[in-house]
Design a protein around this motif. Structure first.
Motif, PDB file in Angstrom:
ATOM      1  N   HIS A  20     128.284 -50.241 -31.706  1.00 57.66           N
ATOM      2  CA  HIS A  20     127.569 -50.647 -32.918  1.00 57.66           C
ATOM      3  C   HIS A  20     126.066 -50.768 -32.692  1.00 57.66           C
ATOM      4  O   HIS A  20     125.283 -50.467 -33.599  1.00 57.66           O
ATOM      5  CB  HIS A  20     128.158 -51.946 -33.461  1.00 57.66           C
ATOM      6  CG  HIS A  20     129.478 -51.753 -34.125  1.00 57.66           C
ATOM      7  ND1 HIS A  20     130.656 -51.608 -33.414  1.00 57.66           N
ATOM      8  CD2 HIS A  20     129.819 -51.631 -35.443  1.00 57.66           C
ATOM      9  CE1 HIS A  20     131.651 -51.432 -34.258  1.00 57.66           C
ATOM     10  NE2 HIS A  20     131.184 -51.445 -35.485  1.00 57.66           N
ATOM     11  N   SER A  21     125.638 -51.217 -31.516  1.00 56.12           N
ATOM     12  CA  SER A  21     124.199 -51.240 -31.258  1.00 56.12           C
ATOM     13  C   SER A  21     123.653 -49.812 -31.168  1.00 56.12           C
ATOM     14  O   SER A  21     122.552 -49.526 -31.645  1.00 56.12           O
ATOM     15  CB  SER A  21     123.884 -52.031 -29.984  1.00 56.12           C
ATOM     16  OG  SER A  21     124.513 -51.478 -28.851  1.00 56.12           O
ATOM     17  N   PHE A  22     124.438 -48.904 -30.606  1.00 58.29           N
ATOM     18  CA  PHE A  22     124.049 -47.484 -30.566  1.00 58.29           C
ATOM     19  C   PHE A  22     123.995 -46.913 -31.979  1.00 58.29           C
ATOM     20  O   PHE A  22     123.026 -46.265 -32.371  1.00 58.29           O
ATOM     21  CB  PHE A  22     125.059 -46.701 -29.714  1.00 58.29           C
ATOM     22  CG  PHE A  22     124.762 -45.224 -29.614  1.00 58.29           C
ATOM     23  CD1 PHE A  22     123.987 -44.738 -28.569  1.00 58.29           C
ATOM     24  CD2 PHE A  22     125.262 -44.327 -30.543  1.00 58.29           C
ATOM     25  CE1 PHE A  22     123.710 -43.373 -28.459  1.00 58.29           C
ATOM     26  CE2 PHE A  22     124.998 -42.977 -30.454  1.00 58.29           C
ATOM     27  CZ  PHE A  22     124.223 -42.495 -29.410  1.00 58.29           C
ATOM     28  N   PHE A  30     112.650 -45.991 -35.554  1.00 57.84           N
ATOM     29  CA  PHE A  30     112.286 -44.951 -34.585  1.00 57.84           C
ATOM     30  C   PHE A  30     112.987 -43.627 -34.888  1.00 57.84           C
ATOM     31  O   PHE A  30     112.453 -42.556 -34.604  1.00 57.84           O
ATOM     32  CB  PHE A  30     112.593 -45.411 -33.146  1.00 57.84           C
ATOM     33  CG  PHE A  30     114.025 -45.276 -32.726  1.00 57.84           C
ATOM     34  CD1 PHE A  30     114.476 -44.118 -32.106  1.00 57.84           C
ATOM     35  CD2 PHE A  30     114.926 -46.312 -32.930  1.00 57.84           C
ATOM     36  CE1 PHE A  30     115.797 -43.994 -31.708  1.00 57.84           C
ATOM     37  CE2 PHE A  30     116.241 -46.202 -32.532  1.00 57.84           C
ATOM     38  CZ  PHE A  30     116.684 -45.037 -31.919  1.00 57.84           C
ATOM     39  N   LEU A  31     114.181 -43.691 -35.504  1.00 52.07           N
ATOM     40  CA  LEU A  31     114.905 -42.463 -35.818  1.00 52.07           C
ATOM     41  C   LEU A  31     114.545 -41.949 -37.210  1.00 52.07           C
ATOM     42  O   LEU A  31     114.365 -40.734 -37.399  1.00 52.07           O
ATOM     43  CB  LEU A  31     116.419 -42.707 -35.724  1.00 52.07           C
ATOM     44  CG  LEU A  31     117.256 -41.493 -35.298  1.00 52.07           C
ATOM     45  CD1 LEU A  31     116.816 -41.004 -33.928  1.00 52.07           C
ATOM     46  CD2 LEU A  31     118.729 -41.863 -35.262  1.00 52.07           C
ATOM     47  N   VAL A  32     114.427 -42.858 -38.169  1.00 48.42           N
ATOM     48  CA  VAL A  32     114.033 -42.452 -39.521  1.00 48.42           C
ATOM     49  C   VAL A  32     112.663 -41.779 -39.487  1.00 48.42           C
ATOM     50  O   VAL A  32     112.407 -40.805 -40.207  1.00 48.42           O
ATOM     51  CB  VAL A  32     114.019 -43.667 -40.466  1.00 48.42           C
ATOM     52  CG1 VAL A  32     113.491 -43.276 -41.848  1.00 48.42           C
ATOM     53  CG2 VAL A  32     115.413 -44.270 -40.600  1.00 48.42           C
ATOM     54  N   ALA A  33     111.776 -42.270 -38.598  1.00 48.90           N
ATOM     55  CA  ALA A  33     110.418 -41.733 -38.524  1.00 48.90           C
ATOM     56  C   ALA A  33     110.405 -40.248 -38.165  1.00 48.90           C
ATOM     57  O   ALA A  33     109.474 -39.521 -38.555  1.00 48.90           O
ATOM     58  CB  ALA A  33     109.610 -42.523 -37.494  1.00 48.90           C
ATOM     59  N   LEU A  34     111.419 -39.777 -37.442  1.00 51.34           N
ATOM     60  CA  LEU A  34     111.483 -38.356 -37.088  1.00 51.34           C
ATOM     61  C   LEU A  34     111.593 -37.469 -38.328  1.00 51.34           C
ATOM     62  O   LEU A  34     111.119 -36.330 -38.333  1.00 51.34           O
ATOM     63  CB  LEU A  34     112.692 -38.093 -36.182  1.00 51.34           C
ATOM     64  CG  LEU A  34     112.734 -38.813 -34.828  1.00 51.34           C
ATOM     65  CD1 LEU A  34     114.047 -38.489 -34.119  1.00 51.34           C
ATOM     66  CD2 LEU A  34     111.555 -38.410 -33.962  1.00 51.34           C
ATOM     67  N   LEU A 153     119.101 -39.860 -28.815  1.00 47.74           N
ATOM     68  CA  LEU A 153     119.134 -39.331 -30.172  1.00 47.74           C
ATOM     69  C   LEU A 153     117.856 -38.632 -30.645  1.00 47.74           C
ATOM     70  O   LEU A 153     117.952 -37.613 -31.341  1.00 47.74           O
ATOM     71  CB  LEU A 153     119.510 -40.442 -31.146  1.00 47.74           C
ATOM     72  CG  LEU A 153     120.963 -40.917 -31.049  1.00 47.74           C
ATOM     73  CD1 LEU A 153     121.242 -42.010 -32.073  1.00 47.74           C
ATOM     74  CD2 LEU A 153     121.934 -39.760 -31.250  1.00 47.74           C
ATOM     75  N   PRO A 154     116.644 -39.126 -30.337  1.00 51.68           N
ATOM     76  CA  PRO A 154     115.463 -38.441 -30.874  1.00 51.68           C
ATOM     77  C   PRO A 154     115.394 -36.963 -30.496  1.00 51.68           C
ATOM     78  O   PRO A 154     115.211 -36.101 -31.375  1.00 51.68           O
ATOM     79  CB  PRO A 154     114.298 -39.238 -30.262  1.00 51.68           C
ATOM     80  CG  PRO A 154     114.852 -40.604 -30.074  1.00 51.68           C
ATOM     81  CD  PRO A 154     116.274 -40.385 -29.653  1.00 51.68           C
ATOM     82  N   ALA A 155     115.548 -36.639 -29.235  1.00 50.36           N
ATOM     83  CA  ALA A 155     115.484 -35.237 -28.810  1.00 50.36           C
ATOM     84  C   ALA A 155     116.627 -34.433 -29.425  1.00 50.36           C
ATOM     85  O   ALA A 155     116.440 -33.287 -29.859  1.00 50.36           O
ATOM     86  CB  ALA A 155     115.529 -35.150 -27.289  1.00 50.36           C
ATOM     87  N   LEU A 160     118.241 -30.456 -33.674  1.00 50.28           N
ATOM     88  CA  LEU A 160     119.066 -30.099 -34.828  1.00 50.28           C
ATOM     89  C   LEU A 160     118.211 -29.799 -36.054  1.00 50.28           C
ATOM     90  O   LEU A 160     118.505 -28.863 -36.822  1.00 50.28           O
ATOM     91  CB  LEU A 160     120.047 -31.233 -35.130  1.00 50.28           C
ATOM     92  CG  LEU A 160     121.230 -31.383 -34.179  1.00 50.28           C
ATOM     93  CD1 LEU A 160     122.010 -32.662 -34.489  1.00 50.28           C
ATOM     94  CD2 LEU A 160     122.149 -30.166 -34.266  1.00 50.28           C
ATOM     95  N   ILE A 161     117.157 -30.601 -36.258  1.00 58.03           N
ATOM     96  CA  ILE A 161     116.257 -30.350 -37.384  1.00 58.03           C
ATOM     97  C   ILE A 161     115.636 -28.966 -37.271  1.00 58.03           C
ATOM     98  O   ILE A 161     115.545 -28.216 -38.253  1.00 58.03           O
ATOM     99  CB  ILE A 161     115.166 -31.434 -37.464  1.00 58.03           C
ATOM    100  CG1 ILE A 161     115.775 -32.785 -37.856  1.00 58.03           C
ATOM    101  CG2 ILE A 161     114.082 -31.047 -38.467  1.00 58.03           C
ATOM    102  CD1 ILE A 161     114.808 -33.949 -37.750  1.00 58.03           C
ATOM    103  N   ALA A 162     115.204 -28.609 -36.059  1.00 56.21           N
ATOM    104  CA  ALA A 162     114.603 -27.291 -35.836  1.00 56.21           C
ATOM    105  C   ALA A 162     115.609 -26.166 -36.054  1.00 56.21           C
ATOM    106  O   ALA A 162     115.242 -25.049 -36.446  1.00 56.21           O
ATOM    107  CB  ALA A 162     114.035 -27.215 -34.421  1.00 56.21           C
TER     108      ALA A 162
END
Length: 436
Positions: A20-22, A30-34, A153-155, A160-162
């Motif tokens: 759940h913390s993950f 930090f993730l939404v900002a991506l 997750l960020p990388a 995936l976005i790319a």
């Protein structure tokens, strides 16, 4: 060794906390900002418009958290978990199909409430209720999901976005939550009724059993006698939020998210003023991640030995030292020292701010109290950038600003220390020793 022993004795419960913390990362800044540049371009928003929307949503979700968060004290935690995971997946789906600003606002609200608010609430509250003798260590292990997500997750999501675009990436996130996180959560605690059950109120006048006094058998050294500890609050005893104690300590809870968010948000201004390349801050975040994990795991044994209440007034000291370092010189390497010291305080705060609650209230009130205190911290984090932005707009120098920050932190630390004087606050029906 105690960390290894805990992992051997309660792997499923601890894994539930880590999961759940993950998973909370899907609603974390930090993730939404991506996704912000891609969402803004798609919906025709500029950076200021998106920032204002995001700040308003953060405040709105924080105000809802005390209402929704208290339900965890009354229901099966697996049911609460599944509802939260479902809400998080829904938020990901909603944002993946958002075609206008109003759909975006609704989607972000669901994501922030479920992710930043409720997912971490399930993790920390569940662990705090279940573990007694080694609560600090258990919370440190459960909190490992936060830096784990920040590392992985960020990388992954940027790749995936790319490859498939931001909308399909969010849709894929929803599929991951439904297809992986939900089944794993069910498998981990499906048969563990003790972990799942909401704490029951028990007659305060009923005699304590041996297990309530001394803990359960050595086969569950870490698993607490939590249901035995639960006792109704004395109606003549002031509730936590009616006591001066909580108001003396509230600034200590609000300070780290307010100051850290503000200084991180304005790091570009700070680097420009000190003529330090912004790359030093980027490198500093790696140091910050490492020291925050060290702080969380280092705080666990200290909490178990000394209690969270005794440690709480002192946990801002590393951050204060970091601010002194940042204010005292323009050498680039100080950024690494500053970020490392801030990380230690953040790591300590991650475990302390949950571990202290069972030492203050009965176990059947942990969810209600924690959700309210979390709302205060979320509001503080939303206010921080604006407060420091006003100071920058007023042409207050960074050195003066940092020294003022340091003085405020020293004052609130002293207030928190004063609140620990004998007799200042006596928890209803429990004592700090019960949770060690």
């Amino acid at each position: 060794m105690q960390f290894i022993l805990l992992l051997r004795q309660a792997p499923r419960q601890l894994a539930f906390g880590v999961l759940h913390s993950f998973g909370s990362s899907f609603g974390q800044t930090f993730l939404v900002a991506l996704f912000v540049p891609f969402i803004s371009a798609s919906l025709g928003l500029n950076a200021t418009e998106f920032a204002n929307i995001y700040a308003g949503i953060t405040i709105g979700s924080a105000l809802c958290l005390p209402v929704v968060g208290r339900w965890i004290d009354k229901v099966d935690i697996l049911s609460y978990s599944l509802a939260t995971l479902g809400l998080l997946a829904l938020g990901c789906v909603m944002i993946s199909v958002a075609s206008n600003v109003w759909m975006l606002i609704a989607a972000l609200f669901v994501l922030r409430l479920a992710g930043q608010g409720l997912m971490s609430h399930v993790s920390m509250t569940g662990i705090a209720r279940y573990f007694s003798k080694h609560r600090g260590r258990a919370l440190a292990i459960a909190s490992f999901g936060f830096p784990l997500a920040e590392a992985i997750l960020p990388a992954t999501l940027l790749a995936l976005i790319a490859t498939v675009g931001w909308r399909y990436t969010y849709a894929g996130s929803a599929a991951f939550i439904v297809g992986v996180l939900i089944p794993v959560a069910i498998l981990l605690i499906r048969g563990d009724q003790k972990f799942r059950a909401a704490p029951a109120r028990k007659d305060k006048t009923a005699p304590k059993t041996a297990s309530a006094t001394n803990g359960e058998s050595q086969t569950a050294l870490n698993a607490d006698n939590s249901n035995d500890q639960a006792a109704p609050s004395d109606p003549e005893h002031p509730r936590l939020f009616r006591s001066l104690y909580v108001w003396f300590c509230m600034p200590m809870l609000a300070a780290p998210p307010l100051i850290m968010t503000a200084l991180f948000f304005h790091q570009g201004t700070i680097s420009s003023h000190k003529d330090i390349d912004l790359g030093w801050f980027a490198a500093g975040f790696t140091v910050f991640a490492v020291t925050s994990v060290m702080g969380a795991f280092g705080s666990g044994p200290l909490i178990d030995k000394h209690s969270a209440r005794r440690l709480f007034p002192w946990h801002l000291i590393p951050m204060m030292l970091g601010i002194v370092v940042l204010a005292s010189t323009t050498q680039p390497f100080v950024i690494l020292i500053y970020m490392g010291l801030v990380g230690i305080t953040v790591g300590f705060a991650t475990t302390l701010r949950t571990a202290i609650i069972p030492e203050l209230v009965p176990l059947d009130e942990i969810g209600a109290v924690r959700s309210t205190l979390t709302a205060v911290m979320v509001l503080a984090s939303a206010m921080g950038p604006a407060i420091y932005g006003w100071m920058f707009a007023a042409d207050i120098s960074i050195e003066v600003m940092l020294m003022a920050t340091l003085i405020v932190m020293a004052v609130i630390s002293i207030l928190s220390w004063l609140s620990e004087r004998p007799g200042f606050y006596v928890p209803p029906g429990i004592s700090p020793q019960d949770s060690q």
